[in-house]
Design an enzyme around this catalytic site. Sequence first.
Site, PDB file in Angstrom:
ATOM      1  N   HIS A   1       5.992  12.378   5.905  1.00  0.00           N
ATOM      2  CA  HIS A   1       7.354  12.163   6.415  1.00  0.00           C
ATOM      3  C   HIS A   1       7.837  13.285   7.345  1.00  0.00           C
ATOM      4  CE1 HIS A   1       8.469   9.265   2.857  1.00  0.00           C
ATOM      5  NE2 HIS A   1       7.346   8.926   3.478  1.00  0.00           N
TER       6      HIS A   1
ATOM      7  N   ASP B   1       0.567   8.053   6.780  1.00  0.00           N
ATOM      8  CA  ASP B   1       1.535   7.217   6.055  1.00  0.00           C
ATOM      9  C   ASP B   1       2.137   6.210   7.027  1.00  0.00           C
ATOM     10  OD1 ASP B   1       3.188   6.169   4.146  1.00  0.00           O
ATOM     11  OD2 ASP B   1       4.529   7.879   4.032  1.00  0.00           O
TER      12      ASP B   1
ATOM     13  N   ASP C   1      -2.033   3.762   0.130  1.00  0.00           N
ATOM     14  CA  ASP C   1      -0.814   4.379   0.649  1.00  0.00           C
ATOM     15  C   ASP C   1      -0.639   5.790   0.085  1.00  0.00           C
ATOM     16  OD1 ASP C   1       1.593   4.847   1.912  1.00  0.00           O
ATOM     17  OD2 ASP C   1       2.781   3.728   0.443  1.00  0.00           O
TER      18      ASP C   1
ATOM     19  N   GLU D   1       8.076  -0.642   3.855  1.00  0.00           N
ATOM     20  CA  GLU D   1       7.868   0.097   2.607  1.00  0.00           C
ATOM     21  C   GLU D   1       8.817   1.289   2.546  1.00  0.00           C
ATOM     22  OE1 GLU D   1       6.571   3.072  -0.182  1.00  0.00           O
ATOM     23  OE2 GLU D   1       6.596   3.365   1.965  1.00  0.00           O
ATOM     24  N   GLU D   2       9.047   1.915   3.711  1.00  0.00           N
ATOM     25  CA  GLU D   2       9.757   3.199   3.712  1.00  0.00           C
ATOM     26  C   GLU D   2      11.261   3.072   3.513  1.00  0.00           C
ATOM     27  OE1 GLU D   2       8.213   5.776   3.374  1.00  0.00           O
ATOM     28  OE2 GLU D   2       6.334   5.767   4.481  1.00  0.00           O
TER      29      GLU D   2
END
Length: 490
Positions: free
Chosen positions: A453, A319, A381, A353-354
Amino acid sequence: MRNYQAILLLLAAACAFSIAQNPSSKPASPPSFFALPQMTPAQQENFPPELLEQLHAIKNAVLSDDYAYRQVAHLTENIGPRPSGSPQAKAAVDYVAGELRQLGLDVQLEEVKVPHWVRGAENAELVEYQGQVPGTTQKIVLTALGGSTSTPSDGLTAEVVVVNNFDELKTLGRDKVAGKIVLFNEPFDKQKAAAGLAFAAYGEAVRYRGAGPRAAAEFGAVAALVRSVGNADYRLPHTGFSFPAGIPAGAVTAEDADLTAHLAAEGKVRMHLTLTPQKLPDAISYNVIADLKGSEHPEQIVVVSGHLDSWDLGTGAIDDAAGVAVAMASAEALQKLHLRPKRTLRVIAWMDEESGGAGSQGYKKDHEVEFSRHTAAIECDSGAAHPLGFDVRMSTPAVELLRPVLNVLESFGASAVQPSNYPPGADISVISEAGVPALGILQDGRTYFNYHHTAADTLDKIVPSELRENAAAMAVMGYALASMKNPLPR
Ligand SMILES: [Zn+2]
Protein backbone atom coordinates in the site's frame (compact mmCIF):
# COMPACT_ATOMS: atom_id res chain seq x y z
CA MET A 1 13.74 -25.88 10.59
CA ARG A 2 15.04 -27.84 7.62
CA ASN A 3 13.64 -31.33 7.08
CA TYR A 4 16.84 -33.18 7.89
CA GLN A 5 17.12 -31.34 11.20
CA ALA A 6 13.58 -32.35 12.02
CA ILE A 7 14.38 -35.95 11.15
CA LEU A 8 17.50 -35.93 13.32
CA LEU A 9 15.60 -34.46 16.23
CA LEU A 10 12.77 -36.95 15.85
CA LEU A 11 15.29 -39.76 15.56
CA ALA A 12 17.03 -38.63 18.72
CA ALA A 13 13.70 -38.32 20.52
CA ALA A 14 12.50 -41.71 19.28
CA CYS A 15 15.76 -43.41 20.36
CA ALA A 16 15.69 -41.81 23.78
CA PHE A 17 12.07 -42.87 24.19
CA SER A 18 12.64 -46.49 23.15
CA ILE A 19 15.72 -46.81 25.35
CA ALA A 20 13.86 -45.37 28.31
CA GLN A 21 10.97 -47.76 27.77
CA ASN A 22 13.07 -50.83 26.97
CA PRO A 23 16.38 -50.42 28.76
CA SER A 24 17.44 -54.03 28.30
CA SER A 25 15.85 -54.94 24.98
CA LYS A 26 16.90 -53.91 21.51
CA PRO A 27 15.42 -50.64 20.21
CA ALA A 28 11.85 -50.85 18.96
CA SER A 29 11.40 -50.81 15.19
CA PRO A 30 11.57 -47.29 13.79
CA PRO A 31 8.34 -45.36 13.37
CA SER A 32 6.68 -45.48 9.96
CA PHE A 33 7.99 -41.95 9.44
CA PHE A 34 11.14 -43.57 8.09
CA ALA A 35 9.43 -46.00 5.75
CA LEU A 36 9.43 -45.24 2.05
CA PRO A 37 6.52 -42.89 1.39
CA GLN A 38 3.45 -44.80 0.34
CA MET A 39 0.23 -43.34 -0.88
CA THR A 40 -2.91 -44.24 1.01
CA PRO A 41 -5.62 -46.01 -0.95
CA ALA A 42 -7.61 -42.75 -1.09
CA GLN A 43 -4.59 -40.85 -2.40
CA GLN A 44 -3.96 -43.56 -5.01
CA GLU A 45 -7.57 -43.50 -6.12
CA ASN A 46 -7.59 -39.73 -6.51
CA PHE A 47 -4.11 -39.25 -7.94
CA PRO A 48 -3.33 -42.07 -10.38
CA PRO A 49 0.14 -42.11 -12.00
CA GLU A 50 -1.08 -40.37 -15.15
CA LEU A 51 -2.42 -37.39 -13.15
CA LEU A 52 0.81 -37.15 -11.14
CA GLU A 53 2.76 -37.08 -14.42
CA GLN A 54 0.55 -34.26 -15.64
CA LEU A 55 1.17 -32.31 -12.43
CA HIS A 56 4.93 -32.65 -12.91
CA ALA A 57 4.57 -31.52 -16.52
CA ILE A 58 2.56 -28.45 -15.46
CA LYS A 59 5.10 -27.57 -12.81
CA ASN A 60 8.02 -27.83 -15.22
CA ALA A 61 6.22 -25.83 -17.90
CA VAL A 62 5.25 -22.97 -15.56
CA LEU A 63 8.66 -22.80 -13.90
CA SER A 64 10.16 -21.99 -17.29
CA ASP A 65 7.45 -19.63 -18.53
CA ASP A 66 7.40 -15.84 -18.12
CA TYR A 67 3.71 -15.48 -19.02
CA ALA A 68 2.78 -14.35 -15.48
CA TYR A 69 5.57 -11.78 -15.37
CA ARG A 70 4.51 -10.31 -18.70
CA GLN A 71 0.97 -9.94 -17.33
CA VAL A 72 2.18 -8.16 -14.19
CA ALA A 73 4.39 -5.91 -16.29
CA HIS A 74 1.48 -4.89 -18.50
CA LEU A 75 -0.93 -4.37 -15.61
CA THR A 76 1.53 -2.26 -13.62
CA GLU A 77 3.61 -0.39 -16.17
CA ASN A 78 1.30 0.00 -19.17
CA ILE A 79 -1.99 0.31 -17.27
CA GLY A 80 -0.73 1.51 -13.88
CA PRO A 81 -2.46 1.87 -10.51
CA ARG A 82 -5.99 0.45 -10.57
CA PRO A 83 -8.11 1.84 -7.74
CA SER A 84 -11.82 0.98 -7.80
CA GLY A 85 -13.74 3.17 -10.20
CA SER A 86 -10.63 4.47 -11.99
CA PRO A 87 -10.11 4.44 -15.76
CA GLN A 88 -7.12 2.14 -15.19
CA ALA A 89 -9.28 -0.39 -13.32
CA LYS A 90 -11.65 -0.40 -16.27
CA ALA A 91 -8.77 -0.85 -18.71
CA ALA A 92 -7.41 -3.70 -16.57
CA VAL A 93 -10.80 -5.47 -16.72
CA ASP A 94 -10.83 -5.21 -20.51
CA TYR A 95 -7.19 -6.27 -20.80
CA VAL A 96 -7.49 -9.35 -18.58
CA ALA A 97 -10.76 -10.39 -20.22
CA GLY A 98 -9.11 -10.07 -23.63
CA GLU A 99 -6.07 -12.10 -22.62
CA LEU A 100 -8.22 -14.87 -21.16
CA ARG A 101 -10.40 -14.95 -24.28
CA GLN A 102 -7.24 -15.27 -26.32
CA LEU A 103 -6.38 -18.34 -24.24
CA GLY A 104 -9.71 -19.82 -25.32
CA LEU A 105 -11.56 -19.46 -22.04
CA ASP A 106 -15.26 -18.67 -21.71
CA VAL A 107 -15.12 -15.12 -20.28
CA GLN A 108 -17.89 -13.17 -18.53
CA LEU A 109 -17.76 -9.71 -17.02
CA GLU A 110 -19.96 -9.61 -13.95
CA GLU A 111 -21.08 -6.15 -12.98
CA VAL A 112 -20.50 -4.70 -9.51
CA LYS A 113 -21.01 -1.23 -8.13
CA VAL A 114 -17.82 0.11 -6.56
CA PRO A 115 -16.86 3.19 -4.54
CA HIS A 116 -14.93 5.84 -6.44
CA TRP A 117 -12.65 7.89 -4.24
CA VAL A 118 -9.81 10.02 -5.57
CA ARG A 119 -6.80 11.38 -3.74
CA GLY A 120 -6.21 15.12 -3.54
CA ALA A 121 -3.56 17.31 -1.97
CA GLU A 122 -1.96 15.82 1.12
CA ASN A 123 0.54 17.57 3.31
CA ALA A 124 1.05 18.44 6.93
CA GLU A 125 3.43 20.26 9.21
CA LEU A 126 3.82 20.81 12.89
CA VAL A 127 3.34 24.53 13.49
CA GLU A 128 3.79 24.67 17.26
CA TYR A 129 5.98 22.51 19.54
CA GLN A 130 8.62 22.77 22.25
CA GLY A 131 11.93 24.22 21.07
CA GLN A 132 10.55 25.38 17.76
CA VAL A 133 12.92 27.68 15.90
CA PRO A 134 11.01 30.88 15.07
CA GLY A 135 9.78 30.97 11.50
CA THR A 136 10.14 27.19 10.96
CA THR A 137 7.86 24.16 11.00
CA GLN A 138 8.41 20.39 11.01
CA LYS A 139 7.24 18.59 7.88
CA ILE A 140 5.08 15.51 8.43
CA VAL A 141 4.95 12.93 5.62
CA LEU A 142 1.52 11.39 5.29
CA THR A 143 -1.14 10.10 2.90
CA ALA A 144 -4.92 9.98 3.05
CA LEU A 145 -6.62 6.71 3.97
CA GLY A 146 -9.19 5.36 1.54
CA GLY A 147 -12.57 6.99 2.05
CA SER A 148 -11.16 9.95 3.99
CA THR A 149 -13.18 13.13 3.82
CA SER A 150 -11.55 16.45 2.96
CA THR A 151 -10.20 19.23 5.12
CA PRO A 152 -10.92 22.78 3.90
CA SER A 153 -8.83 23.39 0.78
CA ASP A 154 -6.38 25.51 2.80
CA GLY A 155 -6.26 22.90 5.54
CA LEU A 156 -7.09 22.94 9.23
CA THR A 157 -4.94 23.58 12.27
CA ALA A 158 -5.47 21.80 15.56
CA GLU A 159 -3.67 20.36 18.56
CA VAL A 160 -2.49 16.77 18.24
CA VAL A 161 -3.25 14.15 20.90
CA VAL A 162 -1.23 10.95 20.66
CA VAL A 163 -2.73 7.67 21.89
CA ASN A 164 -1.21 4.22 21.82
CA ASN A 165 -4.47 2.30 21.80
CA PHE A 166 -8.25 2.53 22.01
CA ASP A 167 -8.23 2.38 25.80
CA GLU A 168 -6.12 5.52 26.00
CA LEU A 169 -8.55 7.26 23.68
CA LYS A 170 -11.47 6.29 25.93
CA THR A 171 -9.59 7.42 29.03
CA LEU A 172 -8.97 10.84 27.49
CA GLY A 173 -12.66 11.10 26.69
CA ARG A 174 -14.51 13.74 24.72
CA ASP A 175 -13.18 16.62 26.85
CA LYS A 176 -9.60 16.07 25.76
CA VAL A 177 -10.27 14.82 22.23
CA ALA A 178 -12.97 17.10 20.80
CA GLY A 179 -11.63 19.64 18.32
CA LYS A 180 -8.23 17.92 18.10
CA ILE A 181 -6.33 15.67 15.72
CA VAL A 182 -5.91 12.17 17.18
CA LEU A 183 -2.78 10.21 16.25
CA PHE A 184 -2.94 6.44 16.88
CA ASN A 185 0.65 5.37 17.43
CA GLU A 186 0.43 1.56 17.41
CA PRO A 187 3.78 0.30 16.06
CA PHE A 188 4.03 -2.49 13.50
CA ASP A 189 5.88 -5.38 15.17
CA LYS A 190 9.02 -5.67 13.06
CA GLN A 191 10.34 -8.63 15.01
CA LYS A 192 7.26 -10.66 14.21
CA ALA A 193 7.61 -9.76 10.54
CA ALA A 194 11.30 -10.65 10.49
CA ALA A 195 10.53 -13.98 12.11
CA GLY A 196 7.94 -14.91 9.48
CA LEU A 197 4.81 -13.71 11.28
CA ALA A 198 4.26 -10.61 9.16
CA PHE A 199 0.52 -11.13 8.87
CA ALA A 200 0.17 -11.45 12.65
CA ALA A 201 2.00 -8.12 12.98
CA TYR A 202 -0.26 -6.61 10.33
CA GLY A 203 -3.39 -7.87 12.08
CA GLU A 204 -2.39 -6.25 15.36
CA ALA A 205 -1.70 -2.83 13.87
CA VAL A 206 -4.28 -2.62 11.11
CA ARG A 207 -7.16 -2.38 13.60
CA TYR A 208 -6.23 1.22 14.18
CA ARG A 209 -6.20 2.01 10.48
CA GLY A 210 -9.60 0.36 10.07
CA ALA A 211 -11.45 1.55 13.14
CA GLY A 212 -9.32 4.36 14.60
CA PRO A 213 -10.70 7.29 12.61
CA ARG A 214 -14.29 6.33 13.39
CA ALA A 215 -13.49 5.97 17.11
CA ALA A 216 -11.77 9.37 17.11
CA ALA A 217 -14.76 10.94 15.34
CA GLU A 218 -17.07 9.58 18.02
CA PHE A 219 -15.11 11.59 20.58
CA GLY A 220 -15.35 14.74 18.49
CA ALA A 221 -11.91 14.74 16.85
CA VAL A 222 -11.56 16.98 13.78
CA ALA A 223 -9.20 14.54 12.05
CA ALA A 224 -7.53 11.20 12.73
CA LEU A 225 -4.08 9.95 11.82
CA VAL A 226 -2.62 6.48 12.24
CA ARG A 227 0.97 5.36 12.29
CA SER A 228 1.56 3.58 8.97
CA VAL A 229 0.97 -0.15 9.09
CA GLY A 230 4.22 -1.47 7.68
CA ASN A 231 7.80 -2.23 8.57
CA ALA A 232 9.96 -0.13 6.27
CA ASP A 233 12.40 2.53 7.35
CA TYR A 234 12.23 4.83 4.36
CA ARG A 235 9.65 7.35 5.59
CA LEU A 236 6.96 5.89 3.35
CA PRO A 237 3.30 6.32 4.28
CA HIS A 238 1.07 3.24 3.80
CA THR A 239 -2.51 3.91 2.72
CA GLY A 240 -5.40 1.46 3.07
CA PHE A 241 -9.04 0.95 3.84
CA SER A 242 -10.60 2.71 6.80
CA PHE A 243 -14.23 2.60 7.85
CA PRO A 244 -15.96 5.83 6.83
CA ALA A 245 -15.61 8.17 9.78
CA GLY A 246 -16.86 11.47 8.41
CA ILE A 247 -13.58 13.21 9.27
CA PRO A 248 -10.28 13.51 7.36
CA ALA A 249 -8.15 10.41 8.00
CA GLY A 250 -4.55 9.77 7.07
CA ALA A 251 -1.52 7.60 7.72
CA VAL A 252 1.73 9.24 8.77
CA THR A 253 5.07 7.50 8.34
CA ALA A 254 6.45 5.59 11.31
CA GLU A 255 9.22 8.18 11.51
CA ASP A 256 6.76 11.06 11.69
CA ALA A 257 4.60 9.24 14.24
CA ASP A 258 7.69 8.95 16.44
CA LEU A 259 8.59 12.60 15.91
CA THR A 260 5.09 13.79 16.77
CA ALA A 261 4.85 11.51 19.81
CA HIS A 262 8.21 12.69 21.15
CA LEU A 263 7.29 16.34 20.80
CA ALA A 264 3.83 15.80 22.25
CA ALA A 265 5.43 14.23 25.32
CA GLU A 266 7.29 17.53 25.83
CA GLY A 267 4.34 19.85 25.46
CA LYS A 268 1.63 21.14 23.22
CA VAL A 269 1.89 20.20 19.53
CA ARG A 270 -0.26 21.79 16.84
CA MET A 271 -0.49 20.56 13.27
CA HIS A 272 -1.59 22.18 10.04
CA LEU A 273 -3.18 19.40 8.00
CA THR A 274 -4.35 19.46 4.39
CA LEU A 275 -6.09 16.42 2.88
CA THR A 276 -8.43 17.06 -0.03
CA PRO A 277 -9.59 13.71 -1.43
CA GLN A 278 -12.99 13.47 -3.05
CA LYS A 279 -15.68 10.86 -2.96
CA LEU A 280 -17.24 10.65 -6.43
CA PRO A 281 -20.48 8.83 -7.27
CA ASP A 282 -20.22 5.01 -7.18
CA ALA A 283 -18.98 3.53 -10.43
CA ILE A 284 -19.83 0.41 -12.40
CA SER A 285 -17.04 -2.13 -12.59
CA TYR A 286 -16.62 -5.86 -13.09
CA ASN A 287 -15.22 -9.14 -11.81
CA VAL A 288 -13.61 -10.98 -14.71
CA ILE A 289 -14.77 -14.62 -14.63
CA ALA A 290 -13.14 -17.00 -17.11
CA ASP A 291 -13.94 -20.70 -17.30
CA LEU A 292 -11.86 -23.51 -18.71
CA LYS A 293 -14.73 -25.96 -18.90
CA GLY A 294 -14.30 -29.34 -17.22
CA SER A 295 -14.33 -32.45 -19.41
CA GLU A 296 -16.30 -34.70 -17.03
CA HIS A 297 -17.95 -32.45 -14.44
CA PRO A 298 -18.23 -29.00 -16.00
CA GLU A 299 -20.78 -28.01 -13.34
CA GLN A 300 -18.19 -28.47 -10.58
CA ILE A 301 -15.93 -25.47 -10.11
CA VAL A 302 -12.42 -24.85 -8.80
CA VAL A 303 -11.59 -21.14 -8.43
CA VAL A 304 -8.08 -19.75 -8.97
CA SER A 305 -7.89 -16.03 -8.30
CA GLY A 306 -6.30 -12.72 -7.38
CA HIS A 307 -7.62 -9.15 -7.21
CA LEU A 308 -7.36 -6.70 -10.06
CA ASP A 309 -7.90 -3.43 -8.22
CA SER A 310 -5.02 -1.85 -6.30
CA TRP A 311 -4.20 1.23 -4.28
CA ASP A 312 -3.17 4.32 -6.17
CA LEU A 313 0.20 5.26 -4.64
CA GLY A 314 2.25 2.56 -6.36
CA THR A 315 1.34 0.45 -9.38
CA GLY A 316 -0.11 -2.51 -7.46
CA ALA A 317 2.50 -5.10 -8.46
CA ILE A 318 2.73 -7.29 -5.35
CA ASP A 319 -0.79 -6.26 -4.32
CA ASP A 320 -2.14 -7.77 -6.41
CA ALA A 321 -1.31 -7.84 -10.11
CA ALA A 322 0.84 -10.81 -9.14
CA GLY A 323 -2.18 -12.75 -7.89
CA VAL A 324 -4.20 -12.11 -11.02
CA ALA A 325 -1.21 -13.04 -13.17
CA VAL A 326 -0.54 -16.38 -11.48
CA ALA A 327 -4.23 -17.28 -11.76
CA MET A 328 -4.10 -16.43 -15.49
CA ALA A 329 -0.89 -18.45 -15.80
CA SER A 330 -2.68 -21.53 -14.43
CA ALA A 331 -5.04 -21.48 -17.39
CA GLU A 332 -2.30 -20.60 -19.85
CA ALA A 333 -0.22 -23.61 -18.78
CA LEU A 334 -3.10 -26.03 -19.24
CA GLN A 335 -3.91 -24.65 -22.68
CA LYS A 336 -0.28 -24.79 -23.73
CA LEU A 337 0.00 -28.41 -22.59
CA HIS A 338 -3.43 -29.29 -24.04
CA LEU A 339 -4.63 -30.52 -20.66
CA ARG A 340 -8.32 -30.34 -19.90
CA PRO A 341 -9.31 -30.62 -16.21
CA LYS A 342 -12.21 -32.88 -15.23
CA ARG A 343 -13.92 -30.02 -13.41
CA THR A 344 -14.17 -26.42 -14.54
CA LEU A 345 -11.17 -24.30 -13.66
CA ARG A 346 -12.50 -20.80 -13.07
CA VAL A 347 -10.06 -17.90 -13.22
CA ILE A 348 -11.36 -14.87 -11.32
CA ALA A 349 -9.83 -11.39 -11.34
CA TRP A 350 -11.68 -9.81 -8.44
CA MET A 351 -12.65 -6.14 -8.35
CA ASP A 352 -12.62 -3.89 -5.29
CA GLU A 353 -10.80 -6.02 -2.75
CA GLU A 354 -9.12 -2.90 -1.39
CA SER A 355 -12.01 -0.55 -0.81
CA GLY A 356 -14.83 -2.67 0.48
CA GLY A 357 -15.01 -6.01 -1.33
CA ALA A 358 -17.85 -5.24 -3.71
CA GLY A 359 -16.55 -7.89 -6.14
CA SER A 360 -16.56 -10.63 -3.56
CA GLN A 361 -20.05 -9.67 -2.35
CA GLY A 362 -21.32 -9.47 -5.92
CA TYR A 363 -20.00 -12.96 -6.66
CA LYS A 364 -21.78 -14.28 -3.59
CA LYS A 365 -25.04 -12.70 -4.73
CA ASP A 366 -24.76 -14.09 -8.25
CA HIS A 367 -23.27 -17.52 -7.49
CA GLU A 368 -24.30 -18.54 -3.98
CA VAL A 369 -26.64 -21.21 -5.32
CA GLU A 370 -23.63 -22.84 -7.02
CA PHE A 371 -21.41 -22.88 -3.94
CA SER A 372 -22.43 -26.49 -3.26
CA ARG A 373 -20.75 -27.28 -6.61
CA HIS A 374 -17.64 -25.22 -5.90
CA THR A 375 -15.17 -27.89 -4.82
CA ALA A 376 -12.27 -25.58 -3.88
CA ALA A 377 -11.09 -21.98 -4.16
CA ILE A 378 -7.56 -20.57 -4.23
CA GLU A 379 -6.48 -16.95 -3.92
CA CYS A 380 -3.04 -15.41 -4.21
CA ASP A 381 -3.02 -12.08 -2.33
CA SER A 382 0.01 -12.06 -0.06
CA GLY A 383 2.61 -10.88 -2.51
CA ALA A 384 4.85 -12.49 -5.06
CA ALA A 385 7.77 -13.69 -2.98
CA HIS A 386 8.94 -17.30 -2.82
CA PRO A 387 5.98 -19.58 -2.01
CA LEU A 388 6.33 -21.89 0.99
CA GLY A 389 3.05 -23.74 0.50
CA PHE A 390 -0.55 -22.91 1.34
CA ASP A 391 -2.70 -21.44 4.06
CA VAL A 392 -5.69 -23.73 4.10
CA ARG A 393 -9.12 -23.74 5.60
CA MET A 394 -10.37 -27.28 5.11
CA SER A 395 -10.81 -30.52 7.03
CA THR A 396 -7.79 -32.56 8.13
CA PRO A 397 -8.72 -35.50 5.85
CA ALA A 398 -8.85 -33.06 2.93
CA VAL A 399 -5.35 -31.81 3.74
CA GLU A 400 -4.06 -35.41 4.00
CA LEU A 401 -5.58 -36.28 0.66
CA LEU A 402 -3.58 -33.47 -0.99
CA ARG A 403 -0.21 -34.80 0.21
CA PRO A 404 0.76 -36.22 -3.25
CA VAL A 405 0.21 -32.75 -4.76
CA LEU A 406 2.35 -31.11 -2.10
CA ASN A 407 5.04 -33.70 -2.85
CA VAL A 408 5.09 -32.46 -6.45
CA LEU A 409 5.65 -28.91 -5.19
CA GLU A 410 8.35 -29.89 -2.71
CA SER A 411 11.15 -29.62 -5.29
CA PHE A 412 10.90 -25.82 -5.10
CA GLY A 413 9.77 -25.59 -1.50
CA ALA A 414 6.04 -24.91 -1.86
CA SER A 415 4.92 -27.94 0.15
CA ALA A 416 4.03 -26.55 3.58
CA VAL A 417 0.46 -26.43 4.86
CA GLN A 418 -0.67 -23.94 7.44
CA PRO A 419 -4.22 -24.66 8.66
CA SER A 420 -6.33 -21.64 9.48
CA ASN A 421 -9.68 -20.99 11.09
CA TYR A 422 -10.11 -17.96 8.87
CA PRO A 423 -10.61 -17.67 5.12
CA PRO A 424 -7.16 -17.62 3.51
CA GLY A 425 -8.06 -14.79 1.14
CA ALA A 426 -10.37 -11.77 1.41
CA ASP A 427 -12.14 -12.30 -1.91
CA ILE A 428 -12.68 -16.04 -1.48
CA SER A 429 -13.96 -15.53 2.07
CA VAL A 430 -17.58 -15.68 0.88
CA ILE A 431 -16.88 -19.07 -0.74
CA SER A 432 -14.92 -20.33 2.26
CA GLU A 433 -17.68 -19.27 4.65
CA ALA A 434 -20.04 -21.53 2.68
CA GLY A 435 -17.85 -24.51 3.64
CA VAL A 436 -15.88 -24.80 0.41
CA PRO A 437 -12.24 -25.89 0.99
CA ALA A 438 -10.13 -22.75 0.54
CA LEU A 439 -6.43 -22.16 -0.03
CA GLY A 440 -4.19 -19.11 -0.09
CA ILE A 441 -0.65 -19.22 -1.41
CA LEU A 442 1.65 -18.85 1.60
CA GLN A 443 4.60 -16.68 0.67
CA ASP A 444 7.76 -15.59 2.40
CA GLY A 445 6.20 -12.43 3.82
CA ARG A 446 9.24 -10.89 5.46
CA THR A 447 9.44 -7.92 3.09
CA TYR A 448 5.79 -7.73 1.99
CA PHE A 449 4.88 -4.98 4.45
CA ASN A 450 7.86 -2.86 3.43
CA TYR A 451 5.98 -2.04 0.24
CA HIS A 452 2.32 -2.91 0.93
CA HIS A 453 0.00 0.00 0.00
CA THR A 454 2.93 2.38 -0.60
CA ALA A 455 4.36 4.18 -3.60
CA ALA A 456 7.02 1.46 -3.65
CA ASP A 457 4.67 -1.36 -4.67
CA THR A 458 6.10 -1.50 -8.17
CA LEU A 459 7.22 -4.12 -10.68
CA ASP A 460 10.86 -4.17 -9.57
CA LYS A 461 9.77 -5.70 -6.24
CA ILE A 462 8.86 -8.89 -8.08
CA VAL A 463 11.60 -11.46 -8.63
CA PRO A 464 10.68 -13.23 -11.88
CA SER A 465 11.79 -16.68 -10.69
CA GLU A 466 9.73 -16.32 -7.50
CA LEU A 467 6.67 -15.26 -9.49
CA ARG A 468 7.11 -18.38 -11.65
CA GLU A 469 7.14 -20.48 -8.45
CA ASN A 470 3.88 -18.89 -7.34
CA ALA A 471 2.36 -19.56 -10.73
CA ALA A 472 3.52 -23.17 -10.58
CA ALA A 473 2.02 -23.62 -7.10
CA MET A 474 -1.31 -22.20 -8.26
CA ALA A 475 -1.35 -24.13 -11.55
CA VAL A 476 -0.41 -27.49 -10.06
CA MET A 477 -2.80 -27.18 -7.12
CA GLY A 478 -5.60 -25.81 -9.30
CA TYR A 479 -5.32 -28.61 -11.83
CA ALA A 480 -4.99 -31.25 -9.09
CA LEU A 481 -8.16 -30.03 -7.37
CA ALA A 482 -9.99 -29.91 -10.68
CA SER A 483 -8.82 -33.34 -11.88
CA MET A 484 -8.62 -35.53 -8.79
CA LYS A 485 -11.13 -38.37 -9.01
CA ASN A 486 -13.50 -37.18 -6.29
CA PRO A 487 -14.24 -33.65 -5.16
CA LEU A 488 -12.08 -32.67 -2.20
CA PRO A 489 -14.09 -33.65 0.91
CA ARG A 490 -15.54 -30.79 2.95
ZN1 LIG B 1 -4.42 -7.35 -1.80
